[in-house]
Design an enzyme around this catalytic site. Structure first.
Site, PDB file in Angstrom:
ATOM      1  CD  GLN A 191     -14.400 -26.394 -11.712  1.00  0.00           C
ATOM      2  OE1 GLN A 191     -14.354 -27.500 -11.197  1.00  0.00           O
ATOM      3  NE2 GLN A 191     -13.874 -26.143 -12.889  1.00  0.00           N
ATOM      4  NE  ARG A 193     -12.483 -22.940 -18.646  1.00  0.00           N
ATOM      5  CZ  ARG A 193     -13.710 -22.484 -18.792  1.00  0.00           C
ATOM      6  NH1 ARG A 193     -14.656 -22.910 -17.964  1.00  0.00           N
ATOM      7  NH2 ARG A 193     -14.014 -21.613 -19.728  1.00  0.00           N
ATOM      8  CG  ASN A 194      -9.026 -19.448 -16.106  1.00  0.00           C
ATOM      9  OD1 ASN A 194      -8.307 -19.615 -17.088  1.00  0.00           O
ATOM     10  ND2 ASN A 194     -10.325 -19.233 -16.209  1.00  0.00           N
ATOM     11  N   GLY A 285     -19.715 -19.638 -10.183  1.00  0.00           N
ATOM     12  CA  GLY A 285     -19.369 -18.368 -10.785  1.00  0.00           C
ATOM     13  C   GLY A 285     -20.296 -17.961 -11.906  1.00  0.00           C
ATOM     14  NE  ARG A 286     -21.523 -11.896 -16.004  1.00  0.00           N
ATOM     15  CZ  ARG A 286     -21.127 -11.874 -17.272  1.00  0.00           C
ATOM     16  NH1 ARG A 286     -20.048 -12.532 -17.639  1.00  0.00           N
ATOM     17  NH2 ARG A 286     -21.814 -11.201 -18.175  1.00  0.00           N
ATOM     18  CG  ASP A 287     -20.327 -18.125 -19.192  1.00  0.00           C
ATOM     19  OD1 ASP A 287     -21.271 -18.889 -19.445  1.00  0.00           O
ATOM     20  OD2 ASP A 287     -19.426 -17.873 -20.005  1.00  0.00           O
ATOM     21  CG  HIS A 288     -19.640 -22.937 -12.822  1.00  0.00           C
ATOM     22  ND1 HIS A 288     -18.944 -22.698 -11.655  1.00  0.00           N
ATOM     23  CD2 HIS A 288     -19.436 -24.253 -13.116  1.00  0.00           C
ATOM     24  CE1 HIS A 288     -18.355 -23.807 -11.264  1.00  0.00           C
ATOM     25  NE2 HIS A 288     -18.646 -24.771 -12.134  1.00  0.00           N
ATOM     26  CB  ALA A 289     -18.909 -25.316 -16.703  1.00  0.00           C
TER      27      ALA A 289
END
Length: 383
Positions: A191, A193-194, A285-289
């Site tokens: 996933q 968004r970047n 990931g770290r700090d996902h969403a």
């Protein structure tokens, strides 16, 4: 969690299909306008991305999702998918029964009005987003919603028209068919968004070394100011996959829904959607969403211990960085050198470089990606 070594069944046991091909007589039917963002999610219900949902959640499911992160049946589900209306429209919809859904002048589907109910926005915000702060983008949107919710199954009569942004959109039927055709027993979902940089690529290829296939699945939809625009994300990943990924081991498809920025709750939601696509594993990931400092950086990892029955296995990788001593990408697990020798390309750093027209170094970002981004006059979502 139990180890997953096969492609899982869809969430809830079967893929939902709410497309309706038969002709309907819509003359005289009551209709309501929905946003393009909500229309995307209605289509996500229709083609099974949101399985087992068949429509907008009713009150029992809504309350169960908010309070326990599960549907009333017990199945994991953490983000309520809802249709909000004002009180006057709710009364008209109740009398109408089946209501047409439209965007602009196009009537594209229906909702069968089974329930109308009210809800406590403050309580929902606290339970889903873990904050009542109106500066949180998810809370801000929640506050702006109307005061009545409609529960009921949907039908989609007309699909969203194709567009440059939707040319890579895929359905679970399509991805599962590809998995079967390729003979994969495992598939890792990623996933994002970047736009991609080399640390992302290293993480993805590390997973590719272990599992049969990689599903690169950028989220395309409404985002907060400062995030990269959807067009830039799609073109950047298209370029990366074409130039640096083996075609036989990679699937690339876009997911069209909005970011909720719900941190750990949204991490579970993202995992469920990828399970429906056929992923056996999902990179978290770290700090996902996450957004700003609303969540502990590893809250999205910890929440998976509450869902041993999820049916898709999360993968928790340490953050990758470029080590100037090792002269390669590494993580804290395999690199002994301190922070002074680490070079990372954070979102903030990337935005500053792009805004100044500066090309990131080749070991941080592929030159094809850098050139593509810098060519945009404004690659970020405006304030």
């Amino acid at each position: 969690m139990t180890s997953v070594d096969r492609i899982p069944r869809p969430h809830g046991g079967k893929l939902v299909n709410r497309f309706h091909s038969a002709k309907m007589n819509i003359d005289g039917m009551f209709s309501i306008e929905v946003s393009n963002d909500l229309r995307n999610d209605i289509e996500n219900i229709a083609d099974g991305i949101f399985s087992p949902l068949e429509g907008f959640v009713g009150e029992d499911d809504f309350q169960s999702i908010v309070k326990s992160g599960r549907l009333n049946s017990g199945s994991a589900w953490t983000i309520p998918i809802i249709l909000d209306v004002d009180h006057e429209t709710a009364i008209k919809m109740k009398d109408a029964g089946e209501v047409l859904l439209k965007t602009g002048n196009q009537h594209f589907g229906t909702v069968n009005v089974e329930e109308i109910y009210s809800y406590d926005k403050g309580f929902v915000a606290k339970m889903v987003y873990q904050t009542n702060d109106p500066k949180h983008p998810g809370v801000d949107k929640l506050i702006r919603l109307q005061d009545r919710l409609i529960g009921g199954k949907i039908k989609v009569l007309i699909k969203i028209p194709q567009s440059p942004l939707r040319r890579f959109r895929v359905s679970p039927l399509e991805t599962r068919s590809q998995v079967q055709k390729r003979g994969w027993k495992t598939m890792v979902g990623f996933q994002t968004r970047n736009v991609p940089h080399v640390a992302h690529e290293t993480l993805q290829k590390t997973a590719m070394n272990i599992y049969d296939g990689l599903f690169v699945n950028p989220l395309i939809g409404k985002k907060k100011p400062g995030d990269f625009k959807d067009e830039v994300i799609v073109r950047a990943y298209e370029t990366l996959v074409e130039n640096y990924y083996p075609e036989s081991r990679t699937m690339f498809g876009t997911l069209h829904t909005e970011m909720r920025y719900a941190g750990p709750k949204e991490a579970i939601h993202h995992a469920i959607m990828r399970k429906n696509f056929g992923c056996s594993h999902f990179i978290v990931g770290r700090d996902h969403a996450g957004v700003r400092d609303y969540y502990d950086p590893f809250a999205a990892h910890k929440i998976f211990s509450d869902y041993p029955d999820l049916g898709v296995e999360p993968l928790f990788f340490s953050a990758f960085y470029y080590c100037k001593k090792c002269l390669s990408y590494a993580s804290e697990k395999n690199c002994p050198h301190g922070p002074e020798l680490r070079e990372e390309l954070s979102g903030t750093k990337m935005r500053k470089m792009v805004s100044s027209g500066q090309m990131p170094a080749m070991h941080l970002m592929r030159p094809e990606i850098s050139k593509l981004i810098i060519a945009y006059k404004e690659p970020f979502v405006p304030e």
